[in-house]
Design an enzyme around this catalytic site. Structure first.
Site, PDB file in Angstrom:
ATOM      1  N   GLY A 726      32.574  26.510  50.799  1.00  0.00           N
ATOM      2  CA  GLY A 726      32.051  27.849  51.000  1.00  0.00           C
ATOM      3  C   GLY A 726      32.288  28.350  52.409  1.00  0.00           C
ATOM      4  O   GLY A 726      31.454  29.059  52.976  1.00  0.00           O
ATOM      5  N   GLU A 762      36.040  22.215  49.453  1.00  0.00           N
ATOM      6  CA  GLU A 762      36.363  23.407  48.653  1.00  0.00           C
ATOM      7  C   GLU A 762      36.193  24.643  49.521  1.00  0.00           C
ATOM      8  O   GLU A 762      35.108  24.895  50.020  1.00  0.00           O
ATOM      9  CB  GLU A 762      35.460  23.470  47.427  1.00  0.00           C
ATOM     10  N   PRO A 763      37.214  25.432  49.705  1.00  0.00           N
ATOM     11  CA  PRO A 763      37.170  26.508  50.689  1.00  0.00           C
ATOM     12  C   PRO A 763      36.461  27.780  50.242  1.00  0.00           C
ATOM     13  O   PRO A 763      36.388  28.716  51.013  1.00  0.00           O
ATOM     14  CB  PRO A 763      38.650  26.778  50.959  1.00  0.00           C
ATOM     15  N   GLY A 764      35.993  27.869  48.997  1.00  0.00           N
ATOM     16  CA  GLY A 764      35.312  29.097  48.596  1.00  0.00           C
ATOM     17  C   GLY A 764      36.198  30.322  48.722  1.00  0.00           C
ATOM     18  O   GLY A 764      37.377  30.310  48.371  1.00  0.00           O
ATOM     19  N   ARG A 765      35.648  31.386  49.307  1.00  0.00           N
ATOM     20  CA  ARG A 765      36.402  32.645  49.438  1.00  0.00           C
ATOM     21  C   ARG A 765      37.433  32.600  50.558  1.00  0.00           C
ATOM     22  O   ARG A 765      38.225  33.530  50.711  1.00  0.00           O
ATOM     23  CB  ARG A 765      35.431  33.793  49.729  1.00  0.00           C
ATOM     24  N   ARG A 801      30.296  43.546  43.876  1.00  0.00           N
ATOM     25  CA  ARG A 801      29.545  42.689  44.798  1.00  0.00           C
ATOM     26  C   ARG A 801      28.491  43.445  45.605  1.00  0.00           C
ATOM     27  O   ARG A 801      27.371  42.949  45.780  1.00  0.00           O
ATOM     28  CB  ARG A 801      30.494  41.949  45.745  1.00  0.00           C
ATOM     29  N   TYR A 805      25.039  41.802  44.735  1.00  0.00           N
ATOM     30  CA  TYR A 805      24.534  40.920  45.774  1.00  0.00           C
ATOM     31  C   TYR A 805      23.939  41.640  46.974  1.00  0.00           C
ATOM     32  O   TYR A 805      23.297  41.011  47.806  1.00  0.00           O
ATOM     33  CB  TYR A 805      25.672  40.047  46.338  1.00  0.00           C
ATOM     34  N   CYS A 832      27.928  56.305  36.959  1.00  0.00           N
ATOM     35  CA  CYS A 832      26.637  56.968  36.761  1.00  0.00           C
ATOM     36  C   CYS A 832      25.501  55.951  36.868  1.00  0.00           C
ATOM     37  O   CYS A 832      24.822  55.638  35.880  1.00  0.00           O
ATOM     38  CB  CYS A 832      26.631  57.661  35.398  1.00  0.00           C
ATOM     39  N   GLU A 833      25.313  55.406  38.063  1.00  0.00           N
ATOM     40  CA  GLU A 833      24.254  54.461  38.376  1.00  0.00           C
ATOM     41  C   GLU A 833      23.827  54.681  39.818  1.00  0.00           C
ATOM     42  O   GLU A 833      24.679  54.843  40.700  1.00  0.00           O
ATOM     43  CB  GLU A 833      24.728  53.000  38.231  1.00  0.00           C
TER      44      GLU A 833
END
Length: 880
Positions: A726, A762-765, A801, A805, A832-833
Site C-alpha cells: 500500500g 505489494e505496491p498497491g496504487r 473515489r 471514500y 443526478c446525485e
C-alpha cells in the site's frame, strides 16, 4: 517571521488579537517539537531564532521534545522486549541520534553513550523479568528527551550561544491528584504553574539561555513522571507560568491552528487570532497543533501563546490571548478526535430516581476514569472516555463495568470519533447550519453534546466516517474568503502562493501538456495513462535490494497496455478473482500462473477449487473455508492472510486491517487456524498481511513484520513473509513522496533480524496511480452565495473515489495551467446525485466553459470502478 526581527513580528501579531501591551518580563519560553529538533537544518533555524531573542535583551528558556519518532520507538521497544529480541530496535534509536550528532558536527559518543547504556540496562531488566512496570516505562520514555537535549545544548553552545542544560526533573514537581488512577500519576502527571520566585532566581542565576526537556518531571518522592502525550507543550506552559514569561512560543511543523486538519481539508484556513477558550476547545476537540493542557497555565497567568513553524518562520501563525475584538457568532473550526470509547448506561429505574448520576459518576471516580462528553435521557446516560493515550487498561475497564452493572445495564462502544464544530455562540447559529448538518442524516450518531459554554457542538460517530464528515462540513460552513480578520489564508493558498495550479512542473502531465490538450480536442472525457510513468514506478520497486518479489494488484487497473508495461518491468501479480487470472492469460501470451498470488475474499467454494486445480498459490483470509471445505485443501501449500489489528492508509475504507475490517484472520483466531490447517492436512508456507493503501510511513512494514513473524513461528513450513504494502503517493499540498531508500533500509533490518524468511511486497496504487489522469471539459459555471461551482463533463460515473471514500485528487485547469490560482471552487459532475463532487474548495484560476480540466492520480481504482449510472458513458482509456 524574520529571525532577525522577532519582536516586530510579534507586535504585528498583537494587532490581530494579542494583548495590546507586551509584558515587561524578559523571560520567553520557546518550545520545539520532535520534527523541529530532528534535522541539522532545523537546528540552524533554532539557533537564529534564539540569537535574535538574546539580541533583543530577552532570556530564552528552550523546552524541547525527543527526536521525531523516538517516543514511539521506545514504546515499541518496551512492548517487544517482553516477547523477543529488540537489539535491532535499540540500534535504530542509537543510529538516529548518532546521525543527527554527526550532521551537527558533535561528538556523539561523549554526549550519548551514558544515556544509551542506561536504556540498554533498563531493557535488559525488562527481558529478564518479562514485565514492564510503570516506573520502568517512565524511565525509558524519559530518555528520549534527555538524549535529544544533550545534542541540542551542545549544538547551540557550538554556535556561540551561552547555553545551560538543565534537567527538567529538578525544576518541575508533580502534584498528587485525588482519586486518580495510580498509573495516571506516573504517565499523565500535573504540576503547579503559579509564579515561582525560587525557580526564577534559580534560572536567573544561570545567565544566558536555559535549555531543558519537555514531557518529564519528578513527583514528591523524587521519582520520574511523565506529563502525558503532548507533554512538552504542557511543560513549556508550566515554565512560562512559573517564570511569568513575556510569552510562550510553540514552534512546530505547521504554521498555526487551522479551521480543520489540512491533511484532511487542504482548503482549511489559518486562524490568525483566538481567545484562550476558543483555542482550548479546538485543542480539546482534536486539533493536534498543541495539547489542550498547555492552555490553562497560559490563560491563568495571562501569557500570550504564539504558534509558529520552524519550516516556515516567515508565516505569522496564530496568537492566543485574552484579548480579541472578534464577537460575531460563527464556527471557527471543525475538528475530529479519535480514540473515544462510549459507555452507555440504561435502566428504566433512573427515571425520577434521586442520585442515580451521582452514584454512576462515583463509579467512574473510584476507578480513576475521567469522563469527557455526556448525553442523558429519561432511561439512558451515555458518556465518552478519551482512550487515545492508553489510559483505560483492560482491568480498569472491567472493574468500571462491574461497578456500573450494580446500577444499570452497561454497553461499551469502542473505536469512535467526535466531530466537533467549534466557535462562538454556537446556539445562535444552529438554524443557519441546518443544511450543513444534513451530512449526518445517513450516519449513525452515538452521542450528541452541546457545550455548556456555547463553544462547541459535538457528534460522536464511528471512526471510519469522521474524515468524510469533516470535509463535507468544512465545505459548507467555513467561508472560503473574507469573513473577519481572524481568518487568514488557506493552507492551499499559503503553500501555493502565486504559483500556477500545477505546482509540480515536472509531472509527466505537465511535460506532455500539449499532447493531452490535443486529445481533449477530440474527447469530451478520457482516462489517459503514461506508459513511461508506469514502467518508471515499477522499476523503482524492483530495484529495492531487500525484497524478493513485487506483486501488482491487478484490480487497481486492468488496462491491457498497462498490464504489459507492468509485466515488462518484471513485476508479478496478485489476483482476487478467476476473471483477473484469465484476463492476464489473454493479455500476456504464455503467461506462467506461478506468478500469481490468488487472494479471494468471501468467494464461493468453486473459486478456491478452480484456483487449486490450476496450480495457483492460494491465500486464505478467513477460517470458514477450512471449517466448511477442508477436503479442498488437503495436501496443498497455502498462504494465510492475517489481520495485524490496526489498519493504516489515507482513508478508513482502504484501511484493510483493524477491528472493523473484513480482511484477514484476527490474531485471536490463530490457534484455531493452526488446528484447522493440521486437520485438513494442509501446510502454511506464507504469512500475508495488508494494512491498507496510501501509507507514506516507511517504517510501517517493520511493525507489520514483527506481528507476522510471531505468527509464522507457529507454522514451521513458512518460507515467505508477505508484508503487503500500500505504498502511498503524494495527493495533497504539502504531501511528501514516500522515501523508497528508507523503505529498503527498513526491509534490510527485517531481513537481518529474520533471515529465515523471504520478503514479498505489494505496491498497491504506487505503480499506476500517478501514471493516470482523467481529462474532462468545463460544461457550466455557477455562483451560489459563497459557493462557486465548476461543472464538468463526467463525474462519479467515471471516478467514484471522491464520493465513495472522500478521496482527494488534485484538480488542474490544464487550459490555464500557466495562470495563477485565484478562485476557490467546488468541481461537480453531471450525475443526478448530491454526492457527485470531484473536489471541494479547490484553488483554480478563473475558469470558463470549454476549459480542459485534469484530475490527477487517477490511474488506480478509476476506470475499473466506473459505471454507466444515469446512462452516461464512461470516459474511454488512452495510453501514451
Amino acid at each position: 517571521m524574520s529571525a532577525g526581527q522577532p519582536e516586530a513580528a510579534f507586535e504585528d501579531s498583537a494587532s490581530l488579537g494579542a494583548p495590546e501591551t507586551i509584558s515587561d518580563s524578559r523571560w520567553v519560553v520557546m518550545k520545539f517539537g520532535g520534527t523541529s529538533v530532528s534535522s541539522a537544518s532545523s537546528w540552524e533555524t533554532i539557533a537564529q531564532l534564539v540569537r535574535a531573542r538574546v539580541a533583543d535583551g530577552l532570556r530564552p528558556v528552550i523546552v524541547h521534545s525527543a527526536l521525531r519518532g523516538v517516543s514511539d520507538a521506545l514504546e515499541g521497544i518496551l512492548e517487544h522486549a517482553i516477547k523477543g529480541d529488540v537489539t535491532t530496535r535499540l540500534k535504530r534509536v542509537r543510529r538516529q541520534h548518532y546521525k543527527l550528532a554527526d550532521d551537527l558536527g558533535l561528538d556523539a559518543s561523549a554526549l550519548l553513550e551514558e544515556r544509551l547504556y542506561e536504556l540498554e540496562q533498563l531493557i535488559a531488566g525488562v527481558r529478564l523479568v518479562r514485565e514492564v512496570s510503570v516506573r520502568v516505562r517512565v524511565r525509558v520514555m524519559a530518555l528520549g528527551e534527555l538524549l535529544a537535549t544533550n545534542l541540542g545544548a551542545a549544538f547551540l553552545a557550538r554556535k556561540g550561544l551561552p547555553v545551560h542544560w538543565m534537567d527538567a526533573r529538578d525544576l518541575l514537581r508533580s502534584r498528587p491528584r485525588v482519586r486518580s488512577n495510580p498509573v495516571a500519576d506516573y504517565l499523565s502527571a500535573t504540576c503547579e504553574y503559579t509564579a515561582d520566585t525560587e525557580l526564577q532566581d534559580k534560572l536567573g542565576g544561570q545567565g544566558g539561555v536555559v535549555l531543558t526537556q519537555g514531557f518529564i518531571a519528578r513527583n514528591t518522592s523524587g521519582e520520574t513522571v511523565l506529563l502525558g502525550r503532548g507533554g512538552s507543550d504542557t511543560s513549556a506552559a508550566y515554565f512560562a507560568g512559573k517564570l511569568q514569561a513575556r510569552r510562550l512560543e510553540i514552534w512546530t511543523d505547521v504554521p498555526g491552528m487551522f479551521t480543520a486538519d489540512p491533511r484532511v481539508v487542504p482548503s482549511a484556513r489559518l486562524l490568525v487570532a483566538l481567545h484562550y477558550d476558543e483555542a482550548q476547545e479546538l485543542a480539546s476537540a482534536g486539533s493536534t497543533v498543541l495539547h489542550p493542557r498547555c492552555l490553562s497555565p497560559a490563560r491563568d497567568n495571562g501569557i500570550p501563546v504564539f504558534i509558529r513553524s520552524t519550516r516556515n518562520p516567515d508565516i505569522a501563525g496564530t496568537v492566543i490571548s485574552a484579548v480579541t475584538d472578534e464577537v460575531e457568532p460563527q464556527v471557527k473550526g471543525i475538528c475530529i478526535r479519535n480514540g473515544l470509547t462510549l459507555v452507555s448506561m440504561t435502566t428504566v429505574g433512573m427515571w425520577h430516581e434521586v442520585g442515580f448520576l451521582a452514584k454512576a459518576f462515583v463509579a467512574f471516580a473510584d476507578n480513576g476514569v475521567s469522563i469527557d462528553l455526556v448525553s442523558t435521557s429519561e432511561t439512558n446516560v451515555t458518556v465518552s472516555i478519551d482512550t487515545s493515550d492508553g489510559m483505560l487498561p483492560d482491568d480498569v475497564e472491567e472493574a468500571l463495568v462491574h461497578d456500573l452493572e450494580k446500577l444499570c445495564h452497561v454497553s461499551v462502544i469502542t473505536n469512535c470519533s467526535a466531530v466537533s464544530l467549534v466557535g462562538r455562540k454556537i446556539r445562535t447559529i444552529i438554524p443557519r447550519m441546518a443544511p450543513a448538518l444534513e451530512v449526518f442524516e445517513e450516519e449513525r450518531i452515538h452521542l450528541m453534546s452541546q457545550a455548556a459554554n456555547d463553544l462547541n457542538l459535538s457528534f460522536v460517530v464511528d471512526k471510519q466516517q469522521g474524515p468524510r464528515l469533516v470535509s463535507k462540513l468544512h465545505a459548507t460552513i467555513i467561508r472560503k474568503t473574507g469573513a473577519t480578520d481572524v481568518f487568514g489564508p488557506s493552507w492551499e493558498r499559503l503553500f501555493a502562493g502565486d504559483e500556477v495550479t500545477a505546482r509540480a512542473a515536472d509531472t509527466w502531465w505537465m511535460k506532455k501538456r500539449a499532447r493531452l490538450l490535443e486529445i481533449a480536442d477530440t474527447e469530451m472525457n478520457a482516462y489517459v495513462y503514461d506508459r513511461d510513468s508506469v514502467v518508471e514506478a515499477a522499476n523503482s520497486l524492483t530495484a529495492l535490494q531487500n525484497v524478493e518479489r513485487i506483486l501488482y494488484s491487478v484490480k487497481a487497473n486492468v488496462n491491457d497496455e498497462v498490464l504489459r508495461a507492468v509485466d515488462s518491468a518484471g513485476v508479478d501479480f496478485e489476483c482476487v478473482s478467476p476473471g483477473e487470472v484469465k484476463w492476464l492469460e489473454t493479455v500476456l501470451p504464455a503467461f506462467d500462473r506461478s506468478r500469481v498470488l490468488f487472494t479471494p475474499n468471501f468467494a464461493p467454494r468453486d473459486e478456491y477449487r478452480w484456483a487449486l486445480e490450476h496450480g495457483l498459490q492460494v491465500t486464505l483470509d478467513n477460517l470458514y473455508p477450512l471449517q466448511a471445505w477442508p477436503e479442498l485443501f488437503r495436501g496443498h501449500k497455502l498462504f494465510v492472510r492475517i489481520d495485524p489489528g490496526q489498519g493504516r492508509g489515507h482513508h478508513e475504507h482502504v484501511k484493510t486491517a483493524g477491528v472493523h475490517a473484513k480482511f484477514g484472520v484476527p490474531r485471536f483466531e490463530v490457534a484455531e487456524l493452526k488446528r484447522l490447517v493440521d486437520a485438513a492436512g494442509a501446510e502454511v508456507v506464507g504469512i500475508h498481511a495488508h494494512s491498507g493503501s496510501g501509507i507514506l510511513d516507511p517504517h510501517n512494514w517493520r511493525s507489520v513484520a514483527g506481528e507476522l513473524v510471531q505468527i509464522a513461528e507457529q507454522f514451521p513450513a513458512v518460507e515467505v513473509i508477505d508484508l503487503g504494502g500500500g505504498l502511498g503517493v503524494p495527493e495533497k499540498p504539502g504531501d511528501r513522496p514516500i522515501d523508497l531508500s528508507a523503505v529498503d533500509a527498513t526491509l534490510a533490518e527485517i531481513k537481518e533480524t529474520y533471515p529465515q524468511y523471504r520478503l514479498w511486497l505489494e505496491p498497491g496504487r504506487y505503480i499506476v496511480s500517478r501514471a493516470g489522469v482523467l481529462l474532462t471539459h468545463v460544461t457550466q459555471t455557477k455562483g451560489k452565495g459563497e459557493m462557486r461551482y465548476i461543472g464538468v463533463g463526467t463525474g462519479m460515473n467515471s471516478l467514484i473515489r471522491p464520493a465513495l471514500y472522500g478521496a482527494y485528487h488534485e484538480i488542474v485547469n490544464l487550459t490555464r495551467a500557466n495562470q495563477a490560482p485565484s478562485e476557490t471552487v467546488t468541481v461537480v459532475g453531471p450525475i443526478c446525485e448530491t454526492g457527485d463532487r470531484l473536489g471541494s474548495d479547490r484553488l483554480l484560476p478563473p475558469t470558463r466553459e470549454g476549459d480542459v480540466i485534469l484530475i490527477a492520480n487517477a490511474g488506480a481504482y478509476g476506470h475499473v470502478m466506473s459505471s454507466q449510472y444515469n446512462m452516461r458513458e464512461v470516459a474511454r482509456e488512452i495510453v501514451l
